[in-house]
Design a protein around this motif. Sequence first.
Motif, PDB file in Angstrom:
ATOM      1  N   GLU A  35       0.813  -1.215   0.000  1.00  0.00           N
ATOM      2  CA  GLU A  35       0.000   0.000   0.000  1.00  0.00           C
ATOM      3  C   GLU A  35       0.853   1.273   0.000  1.00  0.00           C
ATOM      4  O   GLU A  35       0.348   2.363  -0.268  1.00  0.00           O
ATOM      5  CB  GLU A  35      -0.955   0.004   1.206  1.00  0.00           C
ATOM      6  CG  GLU A  35      -0.282   0.162   2.557  1.00  0.00           C
ATOM      7  CD  GLU A  35       0.221  -1.156   3.129  1.00  0.00           C
ATOM      8  OE1 GLU A  35       0.685  -1.154   4.288  1.00  0.00           O
ATOM      9  OE2 GLU A  35       0.155  -2.186   2.415  1.00  0.00           O
ATOM     10  N   GLU A  36       2.137   1.143   0.287  1.00  0.00           N
ATOM     11  CA  GLU A  36       3.007   2.320   0.335  1.00  0.00           C
ATOM     12  C   GLU A  36       3.633   2.646  -1.015  1.00  0.00           C
ATOM     13  O   GLU A  36       3.802   3.810  -1.374  1.00  0.00           O
ATOM     14  CB  GLU A  36       4.125   2.092   1.355  1.00  0.00           C
ATOM     15  CG  GLU A  36       3.662   1.902   2.787  1.00  0.00           C
ATOM     16  CD  GLU A  36       4.823   1.606   3.718  1.00  0.00           C
ATOM     17  OE1 GLU A  36       5.982   1.625   3.242  1.00  0.00           O
ATOM     18  OE2 GLU A  36       4.576   1.367   4.906  1.00  0.00           O
ATOM     19  N   LYS A  37       3.977   1.610  -1.771  1.00  0.00           N
ATOM     20  CA  LYS A  37       4.774   1.828  -2.971  1.00  0.00           C
ATOM     21  C   LYS A  37       4.656   0.621  -3.902  1.00  0.00           C
ATOM     22  O   LYS A  37       4.411  -0.495  -3.458  1.00  0.00           O
ATOM     23  CB  LYS A  37       6.244   2.041  -2.574  1.00  0.00           C
ATOM     24  CG  LYS A  37       7.181   2.482  -3.686  1.00  0.00           C
ATOM     25  CD  LYS A  37       8.571   2.747  -3.092  1.00  0.00           C
ATOM     26  CE  LYS A  37       9.513   3.346  -4.124  1.00  0.00           C
ATOM     27  NZ  LYS A  37      10.849   3.642  -3.523  1.00  0.00           N
ATOM     28  N   THR A  38       4.835   0.879  -5.196  1.00  0.00           N
ATOM     29  CA  THR A  38       4.847  -0.188  -6.200  1.00  0.00           C
ATOM     30  C   THR A  38       5.970   0.091  -7.188  1.00  0.00           C
ATOM     31  O   THR A  38       6.164   1.240  -7.597  1.00  0.00           O
ATOM     32  CB  THR A  38       3.513  -0.252  -6.961  1.00  0.00           C
ATOM     33  OG1 THR A  38       2.451  -0.506  -6.046  1.00  0.00           O
ATOM     34  CG2 THR A  38       3.530  -1.370  -8.000  1.00  0.00           C
ATOM     35  N   PHE A  39       6.724  -0.943  -7.543  1.00  0.00           N
ATOM     36  CA  PHE A  39       7.743  -0.785  -8.580  1.00  0.00           C
ATOM     37  C   PHE A  39       7.627  -1.934  -9.557  1.00  0.00           C
ATOM     38  O   PHE A  39       6.836  -2.870  -9.349  1.00  0.00           O
ATOM     39  CB  PHE A  39       9.150  -0.706  -7.973  1.00  0.00           C
ATOM     40  CG  PHE A  39       9.650  -1.975  -7.345  1.00  0.00           C
ATOM     41  CD1 PHE A  39      10.553  -2.793  -8.023  1.00  0.00           C
ATOM     42  CD2 PHE A  39       9.252  -2.356  -6.072  1.00  0.00           C
ATOM     43  CE1 PHE A  39      11.028  -3.955  -7.440  1.00  0.00           C
ATOM     44  CE2 PHE A  39       9.726  -3.514  -5.481  1.00  0.00           C
ATOM     45  CZ  PHE A  39      10.618  -4.326  -6.168  1.00  0.00           C
ATOM     46  N   VAL A  40       8.368  -1.853 -10.647  1.00  0.00           N
ATOM     47  CA  VAL A  40       8.201  -2.829 -11.722  1.00  0.00           C
ATOM     48  C   VAL A  40       9.522  -3.511 -12.055  1.00  0.00           C
ATOM     49  O   VAL A  40      10.590  -2.890 -12.015  1.00  0.00           O
ATOM     50  CB  VAL A  40       7.606  -2.164 -12.989  1.00  0.00           C
ATOM     51  CG1 VAL A  40       8.559  -1.128 -13.564  1.00  0.00           C
ATOM     52  CG2 VAL A  40       7.254  -3.204 -14.040  1.00  0.00           C
ATOM     53  N   ILE A  41       9.443  -4.805 -12.343  1.00  0.00           N
ATOM     54  CA  ILE A  41      10.561  -5.595 -12.835  1.00  0.00           C
ATOM     55  C   ILE A  41      10.127  -6.208 -14.153  1.00  0.00           C
ATOM     56  O   ILE A  41       9.015  -6.744 -14.264  1.00  0.00           O
ATOM     57  CB  ILE A  41      10.953  -6.708 -11.839  1.00  0.00           C
ATOM     58  CG1 ILE A  41      11.527  -6.100 -10.555  1.00  0.00           C
ATOM     59  CG2 ILE A  41      11.975  -7.653 -12.448  1.00  0.00           C
ATOM     60  CD1 ILE A  41      11.916  -7.143  -9.504  1.00  0.00           C
ATOM     61  N   TYR A  42      10.984  -6.134 -15.164  1.00  0.00           N
ATOM     62  CA  TYR A  42      10.667  -6.669 -16.480  1.00  0.00           C
ATOM     63  C   TYR A  42      11.271  -8.060 -16.625  1.00  0.00           C
ATOM     64  O   TYR A  42      12.452  -8.260 -16.349  1.00  0.00           O
ATOM     65  CB  TYR A  42      11.189  -5.732 -17.569  1.00  0.00           C
ATOM     66  CG  TYR A  42      10.628  -4.340 -17.429  1.00  0.00           C
ATOM     67  CD1 TYR A  42       9.384  -4.021 -17.942  1.00  0.00           C
ATOM     68  CD2 TYR A  42      11.331  -3.358 -16.728  1.00  0.00           C
ATOM     69  CE1 TYR A  42       8.850  -2.744 -17.785  1.00  0.00           C
ATOM     70  CE2 TYR A  42      10.806  -2.089 -16.567  1.00  0.00           C
ATOM     71  CZ  TYR A  42       9.572  -1.783 -17.095  1.00  0.00           C
ATOM     72  OH  TYR A  42       9.042  -0.532 -16.925  1.00  0.00           O
ATOM     73  N   VAL A  43      10.450  -9.021 -17.038  1.00  0.00           N
ATOM     74  CA  VAL A  43      10.890 -10.408 -17.131  1.00  0.00           C
ATOM     75  C   VAL A  43      10.609 -10.928 -18.531  1.00  0.00           C
ATOM     76  O   VAL A  43       9.806 -10.365 -19.281  1.00  0.00           O
ATOM     77  CB  VAL A  43      10.186 -11.284 -16.073  1.00  0.00           C
ATOM     78  CG1 VAL A  43      10.361 -10.694 -14.682  1.00  0.00           C
ATOM     79  CG2 VAL A  43       8.701 -11.457 -16.391  1.00  0.00           C
ATOM     80  N   ASP A  44      11.251 -12.047 -18.875  1.00  0.00           N
ATOM     81  CA  ASP A  44      11.028 -12.602 -20.207  1.00  0.00           C
ATOM     82  C   ASP A  44       9.633 -13.218 -20.299  1.00  0.00           C
ATOM     83  O   ASP A  44       8.973 -13.485 -19.302  1.00  0.00           O
ATOM     84  CB  ASP A  44      12.117 -13.607 -20.582  1.00  0.00           C
ATOM     85  CG  ASP A  44      12.160 -14.810 -19.670  1.00  0.00           C
ATOM     86  OD1 ASP A  44      11.146 -15.536 -19.583  1.00  0.00           O
ATOM     87  OD2 ASP A  44      13.209 -15.041 -19.051  1.00  0.00           O
ATOM     88  N   GLU A  45       9.216 -13.453 -21.521  1.00  0.00           N
ATOM     89  CA  GLU A  45       7.834 -13.837 -21.778  1.00  0.00           C
ATOM     90  C   GLU A  45       7.447 -15.168 -21.129  1.00  0.00           C
ATOM     91  O   GLU A  45       6.358 -15.296 -20.565  1.00  0.00           O
ATOM     92  CB  GLU A  45       7.603 -13.910 -23.290  1.00  0.00           C
ATOM     93  CG  GLU A  45       6.154 -14.059 -23.689  1.00  0.00           C
ATOM     94  CD  GLU A  45       5.949 -13.895 -25.175  1.00  0.00           C
ATOM     95  OE1 GLU A  45       4.785 -13.862 -25.609  1.00  0.00           O
ATOM     96  OE2 GLU A  45       6.953 -13.810 -25.905  1.00  0.00           O
ATOM     97  N   SER A  46       8.332 -16.153 -21.183  1.00  0.00           N
ATOM     98  CA  SER A  46       7.987 -17.466 -20.652  1.00  0.00           C
ATOM     99  C   SER A  46       7.773 -17.435 -19.142  1.00  0.00           C
ATOM    100  O   SER A  46       6.817 -18.023 -18.621  1.00  0.00           O
ATOM    101  CB  SER A  46       9.080 -18.481 -21.010  1.00  0.00           C
ATOM    102  OG  SER A  46      10.327 -18.102 -20.444  1.00  0.00           O
ATOM    103  N   VAL A  47       8.661 -16.741 -18.418  1.00  0.00           N
ATOM    104  CA  VAL A  47       8.516 -16.668 -16.963  1.00  0.00           C
ATOM    105  C   VAL A  47       7.333 -15.782 -16.587  1.00  0.00           C
ATOM    106  O   VAL A  47       6.604 -16.072 -15.633  1.00  0.00           O
ATOM    107  CB  VAL A  47       9.808 -16.159 -16.303  1.00  0.00           C
ATOM    108  CG1 VAL A  47       9.682 -16.201 -14.788  1.00  0.00           C
ATOM    109  CG2 VAL A  47      11.006 -16.989 -16.734  1.00  0.00           C
ATOM    110  N   GLY A  48       7.137 -14.702 -17.337  1.00  0.00           N
ATOM    111  CA  GLY A  48       5.987 -13.845 -17.073  1.00  0.00           C
ATOM    112  C   GLY A  48       4.675 -14.605 -17.221  1.00  0.00           C
ATOM    113  O   GLY A  48       3.748 -14.439 -16.415  1.00  0.00           O
TER     114      GLY A  48
END
Length: 224
Positions: A35-48
């Motif tokens: 609820e305090e913060k959100t960030f993003v990590i980009y991953v490859d298609e298969s793992v996503g």
Amino acid sequence: MGRALVKGMNRDVVEAQVRAVLPLDGSFAVFLGNEEKTFVIYVDESVGSAISMFMRGISKERPMTHDLLATVLLAFGAKVDRVIINEVHGSVFHARMILSAENELHSRKLIELDTRPSDSIAMAVQQGAPLFVAQHVWDSVDDMTDTLAEIEKRGQEDKDAAAAAAIEDDDEDVDEIDPDELDLDLDALAGIDLDQDEDEEDEGYNDGYKGNDDDDEGEEWKKK
């Protein structure tokens, strides 16, 4: 969520959850936070895709890589105890996966492994294990809470439009609309800058350990 001190890591961490997994052009964006913060990590298609399927409880006809690993762990009396996103260099994240093993031959022991964040997140979601972010990583990442809210708002508008069209054309039952089939045009979000720093430092961490050179978590937001 509150902070906790993880034994053996000697550092403060913040508990986080996977808040969303969104498909991009050839990759996925995994939004982590609370609820305090959100960030993003980009991953490859298969793992996503695997993370998304675990979150939605979708069964597979045959075991995939993460299913196999979970089965192997179970066979040896082990499970994922917790996952820690412990380092970030530029836009490349690193993680540690803590395994707990206990069987008739050995008393309980903890095993710490270096892993890609994408695989760690997939295993944590698959096994319902807690996910933590090191305090210094948490403090350094950009807050994407507003961005995620705007994306979700746009997605809801697209769902409402599709539902209205379905009713008007009488082509399908509104209750059978799958929101996951709706295509979110993320680039159409006006005024939202989703670019990340492309720099990837090669400096190691944890007493000289060198990060994985093939880590996929450093890709910037894919633009069509």
